[in-house]
Design an enzyme around this catalytic site. Structure first.
Site, PDB file in Angstrom:
ATOM      1  N   LYS A   1       0.831  -1.216   0.000  1.00 55.00           N
ATOM      2  CA  LYS A   1       0.000   0.000   0.000  1.00 55.00           C
ATOM      3  C   LYS A   1       0.868   1.269   0.000  1.00 55.00           C
ATOM      4  O   LYS A   1       0.569   2.218  -0.709  1.00 55.00           O
ATOM      5  CB  LYS A   1      -0.927   0.025   1.227  1.00 55.00           C
TER       6      LYS A   1
ATOM      7  N   ARG B   1      -8.985   1.222   9.586  1.00 51.75           N
ATOM      8  CA  ARG B   1      -8.380  -0.071   9.877  1.00 51.75           C
ATOM      9  C   ARG B   1      -9.275  -0.924  10.774  1.00 51.75           C
ATOM     10  O   ARG B   1      -8.962  -2.061  11.057  1.00 51.75           O
ATOM     11  CB  ARG B   1      -7.078   0.173  10.608  1.00 51.75           C
TER      12      ARG B   1
ATOM     13  N   ARG C   1      12.617  -7.104   5.027  1.00 53.13           N
ATOM     14  CA  ARG C   1      12.880  -5.676   4.854  1.00 53.13           C
ATOM     15  C   ARG C   1      13.994  -5.208   5.789  1.00 53.13           C
ATOM     16  O   ARG C   1      14.036  -5.589   6.950  1.00 53.13           O
ATOM     17  CB  ARG C   1      11.584  -4.945   5.192  1.00 53.13           C
TER      18      ARG C   1
ATOM     19  N   ARG D   1      13.346  -3.064  11.350  1.00 54.40           N
ATOM     20  CA  ARG D   1      12.418  -2.403  12.264  1.00 54.40           C
ATOM     21  C   ARG D   1      11.837  -3.450  13.200  1.00 54.40           C
ATOM     22  O   ARG D   1      11.539  -4.565  12.770  1.00 54.40           O
ATOM     23  CB  ARG D   1      11.278  -1.760  11.471  1.00 54.40           C
TER      24      ARG D   1
ATOM     25  N   ARG E   1       0.681  -8.820  13.634  1.00 53.08           N
ATOM     26  CA  ARG E   1       0.016  -7.759  12.853  1.00 53.08           C
ATOM     27  C   ARG E   1      -0.997  -8.360  11.896  1.00 53.08           C
ATOM     28  O   ARG E   1      -2.071  -7.803  11.671  1.00 53.08           O
ATOM     29  CB  ARG E   1       1.063  -6.946  12.066  1.00 53.08           C
TER      30      ARG E   1
HETATM   31  P1  AMP Z   1       1.394   0.801   8.841  1.00 55.86           P
HETATM   32  O1  AMP Z   1       2.646   1.421   8.330  1.00 55.86           O
HETATM   33  O2  AMP Z   1       0.163   1.261   8.116  1.00 55.86           O
HETATM   34  O3  AMP Z   1       1.473  -0.686   8.964  1.00 55.86           O
HETATM   35  O4  AMP Z   1       1.202   1.374  10.337  1.00 55.86           O
HETATM   36  C1  AMP Z   1       2.201   1.232  11.320  1.00 55.86           C
HETATM   37  C2  AMP Z   1       1.566   1.243  12.695  1.00 55.86           C
HETATM   38  O5  AMP Z   1       0.894   2.497  12.936  1.00 55.86           O
HETATM   39  C3  AMP Z   1       0.490   0.184  12.934  1.00 55.86           C
HETATM   40  O6  AMP Z   1       1.023  -1.079  13.279  1.00 55.86           O
HETATM   41  C4  AMP Z   1      -0.297   0.820  14.069  1.00 55.86           C
HETATM   42  O7  AMP Z   1       0.396   0.697  15.298  1.00 55.86           O
HETATM   43  C5  AMP Z   1      -0.307   2.289  13.676  1.00 55.86           C
HETATM   44  N1  AMP Z   1      -1.466   2.614  12.799  1.00 55.86           N
HETATM   45  C6  AMP Z   1      -1.411   3.095  11.538  1.00 55.86           C
HETATM   46  N2  AMP Z   1      -2.631   3.302  11.046  1.00 55.86           N
HETATM   47  C7  AMP Z   1      -3.497   2.945  12.024  1.00 55.86           C
HETATM   48  C8  AMP Z   1      -4.922   2.920  12.121  1.00 55.86           C
HETATM   49  N3  AMP Z   1      -5.711   3.321  11.106  1.00 55.86           N
HETATM   50  N4  AMP Z   1      -5.466   2.468  13.284  1.00 55.86           N
HETATM   51  C9  AMP Z   1      -4.702   2.096  14.323  1.00 55.86           C
HETATM   52  N5  AMP Z   1      -3.355   2.083  14.293  1.00 55.86           N
HETATM   53  C10 AMP Z   1      -2.752   2.516  13.155  1.00 55.86           C
END
Ligand code: AMP
Length: 211
Positions: free
Chosen positions: A13, A84, A123, A156, A167
């Site tokens: 994404k 989400r 990664r 990371r 996740r």
């Molecule tokens: P991502 O890069 O989209 O995987 O987001 C990294 C982290 O940010 C996630 O594992 C969550 O801890 C937090 N996060 C990002 N977007 C959301 C969301 N819409 N709702 C809750 N947590 C979020």
């Protein structure tokens, strides 16, 4: 044109969001990027991200509400990582209705979970310049060293396999129901995320070009 990108972690994404922003001039809004910035000064957010847990809905919706007040979203936006949870989606619908903003398309980038694990767990990132690599798909010239600044690459914490699997469990429980939610709203487009970056971009672009 306003769009949402759905899909499990590792679906691409973020990569597609950047490419679409460049090609179509819409603003790429990644809540993951926003919270990665926020974690530098917010210990709670920092811990949630490190463990692959979700930030509470009220905080996330608040961040999005504020971001959507900026002028630049008038050129159109592409949401990546939001909504989400069903609760976020429902609250977001209220925000959209109040502000008379319409979502034109919701893309669901589908990819098998084992492929997600392979992509994310491989990664590596340079802590100095931020360039990212993949140990198999896009390795650095010298193992574990950044091509640009020679720093030692790191993984990371939330990219570690055990955390990635957590996740994905969270995705299955909280985010997968969103596919049906938007299916019912009639705005979902299925994208085969198992293909390469360029192919996925072409699949998405096809729908944006005709608008
Ligand atoms: P991502 O890069 O989209 O995987 O987001 C990294 C982290 O940010 C996630 O594992 C969550 O801890 C937090 N996060 C990002 N977007 C959301 C969301 N819409 N709702 C809750 N947590 C979020």
């Amino acid at each position: 044109m306003n769009c949402i990108l759905l899909g499990p972690p590792g679906a691409g994404k973020g990569t597609q969001g950047k490419k679409i922003e460049e090609a179509f001039g819409v603003v790429h809004l990644s809540t993951g990027d926003m919270f990665r910035e926020a974690r530098k000064s917010d210990k709670v957010v920092d811990e949630l991200i490190a463990l692959g847990q979700l930030v509470p809905d009220d905080i996330v919706v608040d961040v999005i509400k504020k971001r959507l007040q900026k002028e630049d979203i008038k050129k159109g936006f592409l949401l990546d990582g939001f909504p989400r949870t069903l609760n976020q989606a429902k609250e977001f619908d209220v925000v959209l209705e109040t502000r008379q903003i319409k979502i034109d398309l919701v893309f669901f980038i589908d990819v098998h979970f084992e492929e997600s694990v392979k992509r994310i767990a491989g990664r590596r990132v340079c802590p100095s310049c931020g360039v990212s690599y993949h140990v198999i798909a896009t390795p650095p010239k010298v193992p574990d060293k950044c091509d640009f600044c020679c720093n030692l690459l790191v993984q990371r914490n939330d990219d570690r396999e055990s955390i990635v699997r957590d996740r994905l469990k969270i995705y299955r429980k909280h985010s997968e129901p969103l596919v049906d939610y938007y299916k019912r709203a009639g705005s979902i487009v299925y994208i085969d995320g198992s293909k390469g970056e360029l192919d996925v971009f072409k699949q998405i672009s096809k729908h944006l070009e005709i608008r």
